[in-house]
Design a protein around this motif. Structure first.
Motif, PDB file in Angstrom:
ATOM      1  N   GLY A  33       0.956  -1.263  -0.226  1.00 27.82           N
ATOM      2  CA  GLY A  33      -0.018   0.004  -0.112  1.00 27.82           C
ATOM      3  C   GLY A  33       0.751   1.082   0.315  1.00 27.82           C
ATOM      4  O   GLY A  33       0.296   2.001  -0.630  1.00 27.82           O
ATOM      5  N   LEU A  34       2.217   1.499   0.968  1.00 25.75           N
ATOM      6  CA  LEU A  34       2.311   2.185   0.859  1.00 25.75           C
ATOM      7  C   LEU A  34       3.271   2.533  -0.449  1.00 25.75           C
ATOM      8  O   LEU A  34       3.330   4.143  -0.787  1.00 25.75           O
ATOM      9  CB  LEU A  34       4.008   2.223   1.785  1.00 25.75           C
ATOM     10  N   ALA A  35       3.772   1.778  -0.751  1.00 27.59           N
ATOM     11  CA  ALA A  35       4.548   1.957  -2.387  1.00 27.59           C
ATOM     12  C   ALA A  35       3.501   2.190  -3.311  1.00 27.59           C
ATOM     13  O   ALA A  35       4.114   3.255  -4.779  1.00 27.59           O
ATOM     14  CB  ALA A  35       4.728   0.445  -2.892  1.00 27.59           C
ATOM     15  N   LEU A  36       2.178   1.744  -3.581  1.00 28.70           N
ATOM     16  CA  LEU A  36       0.881   2.431  -4.325  1.00 28.70           C
ATOM     17  C   LEU A  36       0.483   3.741  -3.953  1.00 28.70           C
ATOM     18  O   LEU A  36       0.863   4.680  -5.803  1.00 28.70           O
ATOM     19  CB  LEU A  36      -0.001   0.894  -4.167  1.00 28.70           C
ATOM     20  N   PHE A  37       0.362   3.432  -2.924  1.00 25.62           N
ATOM     21  CA  PHE A  37       0.124   5.171  -2.230  1.00 25.62           C
ATOM     22  C   PHE A  37       1.203   6.510  -2.719  1.00 25.62           C
ATOM     23  O   PHE A  37       1.023   7.518  -3.184  1.00 25.62           O
ATOM     24  CB  PHE A  37      -0.021   5.705  -1.502  1.00 25.62           C
ATOM     25  N   ALA A  38       2.712   5.676  -2.701  1.00 23.94           N
ATOM     26  CA  ALA A  38       3.545   6.687  -3.317  1.00 23.94           C
ATOM     27  C   ALA A  38       3.418   7.091  -5.210  1.00 23.94           C
ATOM     28  O   ALA A  38       3.646   8.054  -5.072  1.00 23.94           O
ATOM     29  CB  ALA A  38       4.848   6.184  -2.913  1.00 23.94           C
ATOM     30  N   LEU A  39       3.483   6.075  -5.963  1.00 22.00           N
ATOM     31  CA  LEU A  39       3.445   6.013  -6.513  1.00 22.00           C
ATOM     32  C   LEU A  39       1.859   6.960  -6.993  1.00 22.00           C
ATOM     33  O   LEU A  39       2.266   8.538  -7.708  1.00 22.00           O
ATOM     34  CB  LEU A  39       2.647   4.520  -7.471  1.00 22.00           C
TER      35      LEU A  39
END
Length: 380
Positions: free
Chosen positions: A182-188
């Motif tokens: 979720g952190l990776a998708l949110f950062a993207l």
């Protein structure tokens, strides 16, 4: 001046690095309940950022956001599941996002020519139509009972509790693993949305919101930019639907109703229209409030625990009352939302830190300029 800009960039990078490190720590210290709140908040923030680009930046009203979340969630479940093509889950995620974008593209001719409340009513039809399809297409959606969501697998690593995994002495289950996804998708989502707002298309969308006539005079293709904003918003919603499906582990039609679309409108209004950070703050507020009130319902006044006697106000209803009141307060006293309040507080703090010259300070007056010498007059 260059030294000041360099110092500002260094400070921002240090701030981003600190925030990134802090966001990676919760799986090592918090239990599953708080991690679920974080997961649902990150998924909601991704969808809210997409709606903020459409409504806050392009000035288009949409009540059909829940439909595109359903396309992403059910698209991933069907593409990776059985019955379905049974594709690798790593391939099913981008395909589900593209399916949501394709659904937005099919509706984009309407979004390019209709605006305001008329577009809101048109997108409202998508929610009812989508809910009907989810209930009747049982071979794809599972009908009223929904479908189980296949866990995501990337390079042999599965975001599930199937195999035991321990990191620094902490057992990593599904919530801990999905937290970093979720952190990776949110950062993207965060960086792509901010880049879009600062780019030429983002400035064109802002010009459309302010004045269509002025934007058209400056050479902005109104219909094309509106349609593009609708497609991009749909793809963000599809990505949010995929993350929600992975977090819930089961998708049911009743979740993707009109109430969910209204919740997303509340997120961007409370957080601040047209702001990525504001949409994130509003998503966290609207998502976390009912979950927290459900957990602590027995300790809150005038709130009954779930499943209590008839006539009592449950935590979900109480949460809706609270953020409904928050919307009214924001519209009356802070039209730019939580993001505007934070920006004004930051500016006020900076002014206090900056030394200023008081009125009582007497500045030395410069000496008067010397009188220019005149040539001596000759007497006749």
């Amino acid at each position: 001046m260059s030294d000041r800009i360099r110092a500002l960039l260094t400070r921002r990078r240090a701030t981003l690095l600190t925030v990134a490190v802090l966001l990676c720590l919760p799986p090592f210290y918090l239990d599953a309940f708080w991690l679920r709140i974080g997961l649902f908040s990150m998924a909601a923030a991704i969808g809210a950022i997409g709606l903020a680009l459409l409504s806050g930046t392009a000035g288009q009203l949409s009540l059909g956001h829940a439909f595109f979340l359903a396309v992403g969630a059910y698209g991933y479940t069907w593409l990776a599941g059985d019955p379905g093509p049974g594709l690798p889950t790593a391939l099913a995620v981008p395909l589900a996002v593209l399916m949501a974008g394709l659904a937005g593209g099919l509706f984009s001719p309407v979004a390019g020519r209709v605006k305001g409340i008329y577009l809101g009513i048109a997108t409202l039809a998508l929610v009812f139509l989508g809910h009907h399809v989810l209930l009747t297409a049982e071979s794809v959606t599972g009908g009223f009972n929904g479908r189980s969501v296949p866990p995501l697998s990337l390079g042999g690593f599965t975001f599930d509790t199937g195999d035991e995994l321990t990191v620094l002495g902490v057992p990593f289950g599904a919530e801990e693993r999905l937290w970093f996804l979720g952190l990776a998708l949110f950062a993207l989502t965060w960086f792509t949305a901010r880049g879009l707002l600062r780019s030429r298309p983002g400035r064109a969308l802002a010009a459309l919101r302010d004045s269509e006539t002025a934007a058209a005079v400056m050479g902005v293709d109104v219909a094309r930019h509106r349609s593009a904003a609708f497609v991009v918003s749909s793809m963000y919603a599809g990505l949010a639907g995929v993350l929600l499906a992975l977090a819930f582990r089961r998708v049911v039609p009743d979740y993707f109703g009109l109430v969910l679309s209204v919740d997303y409108l509340a997120m961007i209004v409370i957080g601040g229209l047209g702001s990525v950070a504001g949409a994130t703050a509003g998503a966290v507020f609207v998502t976390a409030l009912p979950l927290l009130m459900t957990r602590y319902a027995d300790q809150l006044p005038l709130v009954a625990a779930p499943g209590s006697a008839e006539g009592a106000v449950g935590p979900t209803e109480a949460a809706r009352y609270l953020y409904g009141a928050a919307i009214v307060l924001v519209l009356l006293y802070a039209p730019d939302g939580l993001h505007g309040l934070a920006r004004r507080a930051r500016d006020r703090l900076r002014r206090r830190r900056t030394p200023t010259t008081t009125r009582d300070t007497v500045l030395p007056t410069p000496p008067p300029p010397a009188a220019a010498a005149r040539p001596k007059e000759h007497t006749p």
